[in-house]
Design a protein around this motif. Structure first.
Motif, PDB file in Angstrom:
ATOM      1  N   VAL A  68      78.815  63.276  45.813  1.00  0.00           N
ATOM      2  CA  VAL A  68      79.585  62.384  46.691  1.00  0.00           C
ATOM      3  C   VAL A  68      80.275  63.183  47.801  1.00  0.00           C
ATOM      4  N   THR A 120      86.986  58.388  46.173  1.00  0.00           N
ATOM      5  CA  THR A 120      86.923  59.708  45.530  1.00  0.00           C
ATOM      6  C   THR A 120      87.795  60.704  46.296  1.00  0.00           C
ATOM      7  N   GLN A 143      75.412  60.577  36.814  1.00  0.00           N
ATOM      8  CA  GLN A 143      75.069  59.196  36.475  1.00  0.00           C
ATOM      9  C   GLN A 143      73.880  59.257  35.533  1.00  0.00           C
ATOM     10  N   GLY A 161      82.340  57.496  49.448  1.00  0.00           N
ATOM     11  CA  GLY A 161      83.191  58.477  48.762  1.00  0.00           C
ATOM     12  C   GLY A 161      84.651  58.437  49.193  1.00  0.00           C
TER      13      GLY A 161
HETATM   14  P1  ADP Z   1      83.951  54.266  48.467  1.00  0.00           P
HETATM   15  O1  ADP Z   1      85.419  54.298  48.144  1.00  0.00           O
HETATM   16  O2  ADP Z   1      83.652  54.839  49.825  1.00  0.00           O
HETATM   17  O3  ADP Z   1      83.348  52.916  48.301  1.00  0.00           O
HETATM   18  P2  ADP Z   1      83.642  55.794  46.009  1.00  0.00           P
HETATM   19  O4  ADP Z   1      84.380  57.065  46.189  1.00  0.00           O
HETATM   20  O5  ADP Z   1      84.300  54.718  45.220  1.00  0.00           O
HETATM   21  O6  ADP Z   1      83.193  55.240  47.450  1.00  0.00           O
HETATM   22  O7  ADP Z   1      82.240  56.087  45.322  1.00  0.00           O
HETATM   23  C1  ADP Z   1      81.267  56.967  45.876  1.00  0.00           C
HETATM   24  C2  ADP Z   1      80.042  56.977  44.986  1.00  0.00           C
HETATM   25  O8  ADP Z   1      80.342  57.635  43.756  1.00  0.00           O
HETATM   26  C3  ADP Z   1      79.528  55.593  44.625  1.00  0.00           C
HETATM   27  O9  ADP Z   1      78.128  55.620  44.643  1.00  0.00           O
HETATM   28  C4  ADP Z   1      80.038  55.394  43.221  1.00  0.00           C
HETATM   29  O10 ADP Z   1      79.158  54.566  42.484  1.00  0.00           O
HETATM   30  C5  ADP Z   1      80.066  56.785  42.645  1.00  0.00           C
HETATM   31  N1  ADP Z   1      81.120  56.978  41.663  1.00  0.00           N
HETATM   32  C6  ADP Z   1      82.454  56.838  41.893  1.00  0.00           C
HETATM   33  N2  ADP Z   1      83.153  57.127  40.779  1.00  0.00           N
HETATM   34  C7  ADP Z   1      82.253  57.458  39.800  1.00  0.00           C
HETATM   35  C8  ADP Z   1      82.339  57.859  38.434  1.00  0.00           C
HETATM   36  N3  ADP Z   1      83.537  57.994  37.825  1.00  0.00           N
HETATM   37  N4  ADP Z   1      81.197  58.120  37.759  1.00  0.00           N
HETATM   38  C9  ADP Z   1      79.994  57.997  38.387  1.00  0.00           C
HETATM   39  N5  ADP Z   1      79.829  57.640  39.675  1.00  0.00           N
HETATM   40  C10 ADP Z   1      80.938  57.362  40.383  1.00  0.00           C
END
Ligand code: ADP
Length: 227
Positions: free
Chosen positions: A24, A50, A17, A47
């Motif tokens: 994560v 993800t 970021q 995560g």
């Molecule tokens: P959840 O599904 O449990 O809400 P995510 O897997 O969507 O969590 O996201 C986990 C963390 O990783 C969050 O803080 C999110 O902002 C960050 N994140 C997810 N995808 C990206 C990306 N492509 N680039 C940067 N940060 C990301």
């Protein structure tokens, strides 16, 4: 010995970021067995998406291996990953993403026809699946003519149209009122048991999670068993 449908081995995923890197997943491990439904419960940002994207071969981990059956996937190129996804994995999202100009039946036929099945067979299977999910009277309806719960059941039928071994769902009832969520979830778990597929379902809904075979959480980037 039976092999797991999915085995996530030491999965590490770090996002860069603006001013920092965010770890994560930090060595997440998870095995999913045939016929098993597993709830993935964790707060927003933990995560879950993800992990589901990595399990669904939509995203590659920085470290670790994703096994589908006993087959490692890290070495696969994009075309092979797409094929595996099409044949072995079904996805259900919070929003149904049905194609608005097609009927329920056509939406469920499409993935089968993309895979190469003929129209007649695809149409019969779509009809059967929709009937099984209680949508026998809705096959000719377009998404806009159906309720939220009905649309989501069509999305579930579409996800399993090609008889995947693995179903991944990201908050599949997150957009529904409690009664409808309950109904859709019932249809989903019934289908999992009937087909023997393995399902990993991210949800905030603890009541629904309690009806699944197993519950896991994500804590500090690793999978922990609940109960
Ligand atoms: P959840 O599904 O449990 O809400 P995510 O897997 O969507 O969590 O996201 C986990 C963390 O990783 C969050 O803080 C999110 O902002 C960050 N994140 C997810 N995808 C990206 C990306 N492509 N680039 C940067 N940060 C990301």
């Amino acid at each position: 010995m039976t092999e797991p449908v999915l085995y996530l081995q030491n999965i590490v995923r770090t996002y860069q970021q603006a001013d920092r890197s965010l770890e994560v997943l930090r060595g997440a491990e998870l095995a999913l067995w045939p016929g098993q439904s597993v709830a993935l419960i964790a707060p927003s940002g933990a995560g879950k998406s993800t992990l589901l994207h990595i399990a669904g071969l939509l995203e590659k981990p920085d470290e670790g291996e994703v096994y589908l059956g006993n087959e490692p996937t890290a070495h696969m190129d994009d075309a092979e990953r797409t094929t595996r996804r099409r044949l072995d994995i079904g996805f259900v999202y919070q929003f149904h993403h049905l194609l608005p100009e097609f009927t329920a039946q056509e939406n469920v036929m499409l993935p089968q026809m993309i895979r190469g099945l003929g129209k007649k067979i695809a149409s019969e299977r779509a009809g059967e699946l929709l009937g099984y999910l209680g949508l026998g009277e809705r096959v000719k309806h377009r998404p806009a003519e159906m309720s939220g719960g009905e649309q989501q059941r069509v999305a579930i039928a579409r996800a399993v149209a090609n008889s995947p071994r693995l179903l991944l769902a990201d908050e599949p009832t997150g957009n529904l009122d409690p009664k409808t969520a309950d109904h859709v979830f019932g249809a989903l778990t019934q289908l999992i048991r009937a087909t023997g597929l393995a399902a990993l379902v991210a949800t905030h809904n603890l009541e629904l999670a309690s009806r699944m075979d197993r519950r896991v959480a994500l804590r500090e980037g690793v999978v922990v068993e609940l109960d």
